[in-house]
Design an enzyme around this catalytic site. Sequence first.
Site, short mmCIF file in Angstrom:
data_model
loop_
_atom_site.label_atom_id
_atom_site.label_comp_id
_atom_site.label_asym_id
_atom_site.label_seq_id
_atom_site.Cartn_x
_atom_site.Cartn_y
_atom_site.Cartn_z
N ARG A 46 0.34 -5.33 -21.13
CA ARG A 46 1.34 -5.46 -20.07
C ARG A 46 2.12 -4.14 -19.95
NH1 ARG A 46 5.79 -7.77 -21.55
NH2 ARG A 46 4.82 -9.61 -22.46
N TYR A 98 8.15 -5.45 7.40
CA TYR A 98 7.18 -6.48 7.04
C TYR A 98 7.92 -7.80 6.76
CZ TYR A 98 3.96 -9.12 4.14
OH TYR A 98 3.20 -10.13 3.60
N LYS A 195 -3.30 -1.73 0.98
CA LYS A 195 -3.64 -1.27 2.33
C LYS A 195 -4.49 0.00 2.28
CE LYS A 195 -1.40 -4.90 3.53
NZ LYS A 195 -0.44 -5.24 2.57
#
Length: 379
Positions: A46, A98, A195
Site C-alpha cells: 500500500r 466534472y 483518460k
Amino acid sequence: MKFATKAIHAGQEPDPTTGAIMTPIYQTSTYVQESPGTHSGYAYARGKNPTRDALQKCLAALEGGEYCLCFSSGMGAIDAVAKLFRPGDEILVTDDIYGGTYRMFTKVFAHFGITFKFVNMQDAESIADHITPATKMLWVETPTNPTCKIIDLEACAALAKKHNLMLCVDNTFASPYLQNPLALGADVVMHSVTKYLGGHSDVVMGALIMNDANLYEQLNFIHNSCGAVPGPMDSFLVLRGIKTLHVRMDRHCQNGRAVAEFLRTHPKVDKVYWPGFEDMPNHEVAKRQMKDFGGMLSFTLRGDSIEEAFAMASKTKVFSLAESLGGVESLIGHPASMTHASIPKEERLKVGVSDSLLRLSVGIEDIDDLLEDLKQAIG
Ligand code: P1T
C-alpha cells in the site's frame, strides 16, 4: 530531455536482474525483511510498489514536477487533496466541472464542514471578489468538463500567491502533453489517469503531481493512511499507454479540430464549444497556456430538444455512447443524464449544460469515418 523521450523512458530503467526493457509488474502485497524493520523502503505494497514508483516518476517528469502520487481513481486523487482541509475552510471551485467532482465536494466533504463555492473563473480577476479569510484553495479545471471553458492559470496562480491560497488544477482534459500547470504557478496538478494518460479505456486511475516537499509529505501520508492506491498491473498498463501519449494527442487534436469545424457549419447544430475557435472566450489564453486545443468538444442542437439529442447519441456507430473520455476510440455522451447528472438542473443550466448538450471525446480513428458517422447521426 524532450517530452516524447520522457514519455517513453522517464522513470524506466531496464530490469537490473534480467535486462527486461519493460518495467516488471511487481504483483506482490508485501516484501520480506531480514529482521524487523530492516527494509530498503519497501515494506508493504500500500505504501510503495516498484511498478507504481516507475509510473509516478514518469508522470512527475511529464508534468515537470518533483513528486507524484498515483491513486486508484481520479476521484481518489481529488479526495486526498480535499482531506488536507479542515472544518471552517472554504474552497473556490470552477463552476463548470466534472459532475463527480461536484458531487464529492457537495455531498461528501460539505458534511465535514468545508464550504465549496462554485465560481465562474473565466474572468480570473473576478475570482478575488469571492475570497474571504476562510478561503484556502482554488480548485481549477481547464479546459472545463463538459463545455471546454478556458481559465487563465497564470492569473489564478498570481491571485493564489497574493492571498496565500493553494492552487490545484485538474489537467485531465489537456493531458501533460498540452498543458503543464506547475510551470504556470500551480501547486498541485491532478489527473484522471483513466483518460488520455492511460489512453486505451482499460484502466481507472488518478494522480497528483507537485513540487513542494511539505505538501508531498502531507499527501503521501493521506495516500498511505487512507489507501486509495492503484495496483501494479494497472500501473504497468498506464506506463505502456503513456509511451504513445504525444503521438495520440497530436491525432486527437487534429481530429478534434476537424470535427469542431464540421459541426460549426452544420445547419442543425446550434453552439459548438471548442477552445480552438478564435471567438471562444479566452481563446488567446488557450493559445498561450496550451500547446494545442485537444480532442474534447461539446455542442447543442437547434431547438435544445432532449429527444433529438438522445436520438443522435443513439444513432452514432463509430462514436460509442459511453461515459469517460481520452481513449483511442471516439465516444459520445449526454452530460445532463450521464456524467453531470448529479448537478442540479438549475446549476448546470447556468454553465451551459443544457438538455441537448452532447459531448464528444474525439478519438484517433480515420477522420473521414468520424465525420461520416456524425453526418448520418444528425440526419
Ligand atoms: O473517473 P476517475 O478516474 O475517478 O476521474 C474523475 C474525473 C476527474 N476530473 C475530470 C475532469 C474528469 O473528467 C473525471 C472523470 N470523468 C468522466 C468519467 C467523464 O466521462 O467525464
